[in-house]
Every structure is written in C-alpha cells, then in structure tokens.
Design a protein around this motif. Structure first.
Motif, PDB file in Angstrom:
ATOM      1  N   ARG A 341      -3.387  -9.037   9.866  1.00 33.08           N
ATOM      2  CA  ARG A 341      -3.815  -8.798   8.477  1.00 33.08           C
ATOM      3  C   ARG A 341      -3.267  -7.495   7.899  1.00 33.08           C
ATOM      4  NH1 ARG A 341      -7.677 -10.369   4.732  1.00 33.08           N
ATOM      5  NH2 ARG A 341      -8.358 -12.076   6.074  1.00 33.08           N
ATOM      6  N   PRO A 342      -3.368  -6.349   8.610  1.00 29.15           N
ATOM      7  CA  PRO A 342      -2.817  -5.112   8.040  1.00 29.15           C
ATOM      8  C   PRO A 342      -1.311  -5.202   7.768  1.00 29.15           C
ATOM      9  CG  PRO A 342      -4.271  -4.609   9.886  1.00 29.15           C
ATOM     10  CD  PRO A 342      -4.081  -6.089   9.874  1.00 29.15           C
ATOM     11  N   VAL A 343      -0.600  -5.967   8.599  1.00 31.00           N
ATOM     12  CA  VAL A 343       0.840  -6.119   8.391  1.00 31.00           C
ATOM     13  C   VAL A 343       1.121  -6.835   7.075  1.00 31.00           C
ATOM     14  CG1 VAL A 343       2.934  -7.215   9.274  1.00 31.00           C
ATOM     15  CG2 VAL A 343       1.363  -6.106  10.857  1.00 31.00           C
ATOM     16  N   ILE A 344       0.412  -7.928   6.812  1.00 30.71           N
ATOM     17  CA  ILE A 344       0.608  -8.693   5.572  1.00 30.71           C
ATOM     18  C   ILE A 344       0.201  -7.859   4.362  1.00 30.71           C
ATOM     19  CG2 ILE A 344       0.065 -10.825   4.337  1.00 30.71           C
ATOM     20  CD1 ILE A 344       1.543 -11.289   6.946  1.00 30.71           C
ATOM     21  N   SER A 345      -0.904  -7.098   4.493  1.00 28.67           N
ATOM     22  CA  SER A 345      -1.429  -6.317   3.368  1.00 28.67           C
ATOM     23  C   SER A 345      -0.472  -5.223   2.923  1.00 28.67           C
ATOM     24  CB  SER A 345      -2.768  -5.681   3.755  1.00 28.67           C
ATOM     25  OG  SER A 345      -3.732  -6.679   4.029  1.00 28.67           O
ATOM     26  N   LEU A 346       0.404  -4.785   3.802  1.00 26.71           N
ATOM     27  CA  LEU A 346       1.372  -3.760   3.443  1.00 26.71           C
ATOM     28  C   LEU A 346       2.284  -4.236   2.310  1.00 26.71           C
ATOM     29  CD1 LEU A 346       2.667  -0.984   4.160  1.00 26.71           C
ATOM     30  CD2 LEU A 346       4.150  -2.213   5.758  1.00 26.71           C
ATOM     31  N   PHE A 347       2.552  -5.553   2.279  1.00 24.22           N
ATOM     32  CA  PHE A 347       3.468  -6.122   1.293  1.00 24.22           C
ATOM     33  C   PHE A 347       2.731  -6.649   0.056  1.00 24.22           C
ATOM     34  CE2 PHE A 347       5.698  -6.210   5.267  1.00 24.22           C
ATOM     35  CZ  PHE A 347       7.019  -5.981   4.949  1.00 24.22           C
ATOM     36  N   VAL A 348       1.663  -7.411   0.284  1.00 26.47           N
ATOM     37  CA  VAL A 348       0.910  -7.997  -0.831  1.00 26.47           C
ATOM     38  C   VAL A 348      -0.570  -7.889  -0.499  1.00 26.47           C
ATOM     39  CG1 VAL A 348       0.432 -10.062  -2.178  1.00 26.47           C
ATOM     40  CG2 VAL A 348       2.753  -9.616  -1.419  1.00 26.47           C
ATOM     41  N   ALA A 349      -1.311  -7.140  -1.316  1.00 29.15           N
ATOM     42  CA  ALA A 349      -2.714  -6.879  -0.991  1.00 29.15           C
ATOM     43  C   ALA A 349      -3.687  -7.835  -1.675  1.00 29.15           C
ATOM     44  CB  ALA A 349      -3.060  -5.444  -1.370  1.00 29.15           C
ATOM     45  N   ASP A 350      -3.277  -8.474  -2.779  1.00 23.37           N
ATOM     46  CA  ASP A 350      -4.246  -9.227  -3.589  1.00 23.37           C
ATOM     47  C   ASP A 350      -3.857 -10.698  -3.769  1.00 23.37           C
ATOM     48  OD1 ASP A 350      -2.046  -8.764  -5.100  1.00 23.37           O
ATOM     49  OD2 ASP A 350      -3.111  -8.040  -6.887  1.00 23.37           O
ATOM     50  N   SER A 351      -3.274 -11.290  -2.740  1.00 26.61           N
ATOM     51  CA  SER A 351      -2.919 -12.709  -2.812  1.00 26.61           C
ATOM     52  C   SER A 351      -3.493 -13.436  -1.595  1.00 26.61           C
ATOM     53  CB  SER A 351      -1.391 -12.883  -2.861  1.00 26.61           C
ATOM     54  OG  SER A 351      -1.051 -14.259  -2.837  1.00 26.61           O
ATOM     55  N   PRO A 352      -4.692 -14.048  -1.747  1.00 24.15           N
ATOM     56  CA  PRO A 352      -5.311 -14.753  -0.609  1.00 24.15           C
ATOM     57  C   PRO A 352      -4.411 -15.851  -0.031  1.00 24.15           C
ATOM     58  CG  PRO A 352      -6.869 -14.509  -2.426  1.00 24.15           C
ATOM     59  CD  PRO A 352      -5.535 -14.088  -2.947  1.00 24.15           C
ATOM     60  N   GLU A 353      -3.615 -16.509  -0.910  1.00 27.47           N
ATOM     61  CA  GLU A 353      -2.774 -17.605  -0.419  1.00 27.47           C
ATOM     62  C   GLU A 353      -1.658 -17.080   0.482  1.00 27.47           C
ATOM     63  OE1 GLU A 353      -0.457 -21.588  -2.127  1.00 27.47           O
ATOM     64  OE2 GLU A 353      -1.325 -20.121  -3.515  1.00 27.47           O
TER      65      GLU A 353
END
Length: 455
Positions: A341-353
């Motif tokens: 999760r932290p890895v993905i959030s680095l790029f896009v924080a507000d896209s649940p999909e």
C-alpha cells in the motif's frame, strides 16, 4: 592513469573492485531510472490518474528508444573492454569513434520513424480515447529528444567500460539533478502537464550529452574521442551490433510485452489498471536496475579478464555477482510483500481503483523476484564475453518464447489474474533454462583454466 585503471581490472581483489564499481553504477542507474519514475509521481499526484495511464501507454515507445541505445552503447562498451584487455588501444579508440557516429545516425532515424507512425503506435500500445491526448502530448516532446537521450546513455556506457565508474555515476546524477526540479517547475508552476514532464527529461538529457563528450576530449579519459576515428568501419560496426543485439532484442521484446499487458489490462480491467501497471513497472525498474548496476560493475572486470584469458578471475566475478543479485532480489521481494500500500500511495494517493489494481498486481507480478537476480546476471555474462548467440537467446527466452504465449493464453482462462501471473511463470521457466546454460559454461571455463595453469 591508463595503466592504473587496467592494472586494477586484472589484479585488484574482485570483491572490493566490484564494490568500487557497483555503488557508482547503482547511483547512476537509479538516477537514470528517476526520469520516468519522478515523471510518473508528479503526473499521478498533480495531473491525475488518467494522465498516468496515458504516459504508461508511451512507455513501450520509450523502451524501443532505449533498445537502440543499448544496441550501440552495450555493444560498444563490451568491445571497448575486450580491446583494452588485449592492450589494443588503437582499436579501442576506433570503437569509441564508431559508437558515437552510429548512435547519432540510428537515433536520428528513430526520431523520423517515431513521428511518422506516432498515432497508430500509441493506439497499438494501449492509448484509448480517454488517455490519447495525454499520451500524444508526452510523446511529442520525447521524440524531439531521442538523439540526446541515446548519446547520453550510449557514450556514458563507454565511460564505465574504460574503468571510470565514478565519473559515469556523476554523469547520471547531474542529469537527474536537473530533471527533478524542472519537473516541479514545468508541471506545478507553469502547469504544463505531461508535456512539462517530457520537456524536463529532454533538457536534462541534453546536459548529459554535453558532459560525456567533454569527458572523452579531456585528460581524464583512458581512451580519447579523436576526429580521425569518427567514422564507420564495417568490421567494428558489426562487432558492436553483434554484441548489442542481445540487450536490443530484450528491450524490443519488453516493448511488445508491455503492449500486450496494456491491451489485456484494458480488456479485463480498465484504463486505470494500465495506470496501476505503470506504478508496478516503476517499482520493478528500481529492483531490476539494481541488478543491472551489478552487471555494469562486473562487465568491465569480466570482459577485460576474458580478453586477457584470466578465466579464474572471470569465474570469481561471476560467482560474486550471482550471490549479490540473489540477496538484492530476496530483500526487495520481502519488502513488497510486506508493504504494498505505501508503495502505491507514493504515486497516486486518492484513487481507490488504482490502489485495488496496484496491490493485487504488485504481489502477483513480482512474486518470482527471488530468482530474477540470478537470471539477469547469468544472461549478462554471455553478453560480457562476446557470446552474442547465447546472450540473444537467453534475452528472448523470458520475454518472447515464454511470456508472450502466456499473455495470449492465460488471460482468456483466468482473466485479470492471468495477466498478473504470466510474468512470474515466465521468470521461473527462464531461470531454469538459464541455469542449464551456465552450468555448461562453468565447466568449460574450469577446463580451459586448468589447461592454461598446466602450461
């Protein structure tokens, strides 16, 4: 200076020499990788997830550009190392001159063809009506910078091959250090969107190109770039291309594979699944580039000592490289499994999909990481010693012979999961076959080394 560099390649302890070459190469390739990764972070955070998907559709095109850089840069660097090992300095100078001329001619051709087939190429690589404008804006700038990109990448490989690993690292740090603040300036301050990210990349590559040319005209270089060697010699060009074909083929295959991934991700997921794949590929690039840095560190040592017929030193370098690559792969795999999760959030924080697609894809796609380090190092060995045929086969094995059929078959059976797991299955199969090749080569080196020691 020249004698010192060559003496350490032949006599300095392998472990400490590899470390001396590895950390500058590592910093250099990480800096180089930051071009696309930082672009994606800025685009994902400040432009939007659809823009991130559009830039991901451009990624296969950039892989093709990199393929031509590797065709010439990798081939030239291997030939340079082998000639230095034979103490043939005039031939080494000719290799540098031919490499420079060749990269200018080839990259100019790539630019022309890129503009000629730009729109259908982007459609083929996964740009849709939603993401096409973003993809087109980004690629328009990138194509104008192909020549600069190829010169910087290819000629910097020659700097590393002559034993100037730290200088090659500084080259990439300078370029990345220019690119990152320009990303912020063009995307955030001037609101140029994806075009600003691409423009920042072109300017930074222009600076790198000037820097590497200055080096080869300075006293710091082992081999000088001289006007009399700026030309095309048929034998040298064929020698460069024959070795460079392996990484070239692998990069072209990467482009085809990325296109298949994008098409399947849209079919079985959505445009945002393509954006998630862009994030996953950014993570994969960081890991693979760490191992590529290890290859860069070992290539001058292996190439020089193979040319000097010092096969015990070749074996020692290969064994050390495989061990370190496996440690890197295992460590990266553990971190990804624990903290997706932290890895993905680095790029896009507000896209649940994108978060949903990214977490699933990250764990599936990279679950064979523990064997990738060995596979990459072993395949690079055959390139480093000039065995182009085996190097090409092993490069194509994973990306073409195994992975492409899997990407055609598995998604039809397993849907999106089939897309994600195609990669790790291909990695395992390729690693097993690569191991068989390496065992054969190890026995041959052992026999040749024994014969030489009894003379």
């Amino acid at each position: 200076m020249q004698e010192k560099k060559l003496h350490e390649l032949e006599h300095h302890p392998v472990g400490s020499l590899m470390w001396r070459y590895f950390w500058p190469a590592f910093i250099g390739v990480m800096a180089n990788s930051l071009y696309n990764i930082i672009d994606r972070i800025f685009i994902g955070q400040f432009v939007g997830p659809e823009a991130l998907s559009g830039v991901t559709a451009v990624f296969p095109v950039m892989v093709i550009m990199m393929a031509f850089g590797m065709l010439i840069g990798s081939g030239g660097s291997v030939r340079l190392s082998l000639n230095l090992g034979r103490k043939d300095f005039e031939q080494a100078s000719k290799v540098v001159g031919n490499t420079v001329v060749l990269v200018v001619l080839v990259s100019g051709t790539v630019t022309f063809l890129g503009f000629a087939i730009k729109d259908p190429m982007l459609r083929l690589f996964g740009a849709t009506d939603v993401t096409m404008n973003y993809a087109n804006d980004y690629l328009n700038y990138i194509l104008w910078g192909v020549v600069l990109h190829e010169i910087g990448f290819s000629v910097n490989a020659l700097i590393r091959a002559e034993g100037n690993a730290q200088l090659a690292m500084i080259s990439m740090l300078i370029s990345a250090g220019i690119n990152i603040p320009l990303d912020a300036l063009f995307i955030i301050h001037f609101n140029m969107g994806v075009g600003g990210a691409a423009l920042a990349t072109i300017i930074s590559m222009a600076c790198l190109s000037v820097w590497v040319f200055i080096h080869f005209r300075s006293k710091r270089s082992v081999v000088k770039l001289e006007w009399k060697y700026l030309g095309l010699d048929k034998k040298i060009v064929l020698a460069i291309v024959s070795v460079g074909l392996a990484p070239f083929a692998m990069q072209i295959a990467n482009s085809v594979v990325q296109a298949l991934f994008n098409i399947n991700l849209i079919k079985y997921g959505s445009d945002l699944a393509v954006g998630a794949m862009g994030i996953i590929m950014s993570v994969a690039v960081i890991i693979i580039m760490s191992i590529v840095a290890l290859n860069m560190a070992s290539q001058p040592i292996i190439g020089y000592n193979y040319g000097a017929r010092n096969f015990d030193r070749v074996k020692q370098t290969l064994k050390t490289s495989i061990f370190i690559a496996t440690v890197i792969s295992l460590g990266a795999w553990g971190l990804i499994e624990l903290f997706p999760r932290p890895v993905i959030s680095l790029f896009v924080a507000d896209s649940p999909e994108i978060m949903k697609y990214g977490k699933e894809g990250l764990r599936y796609y990279l679950m064979a990481l523990p064997v990738i380090g060995f596979q990459v190092v072993a395949g690079n060995y055959f390139q480093s010693v000039g065995k182009a045929g085996k190097a090409i086969f092993l490069s194509l094995l994973r990306q073409v012979i195994v992975l492409i059929p899997l990407l055609i078959i598995l998604p039809k059976v397993l849907g999106l999961t089939g897309v994600w797991i195609s990669g790790p299955i291909a990695d395992v199969v390729a690693s097993i076959i690569t191991a068989l090749f390496l065992v054969q080569e190890w026995k041959r080196l052992k026999n040749v080394s024994g014969t030489l020691s009894h003379r």
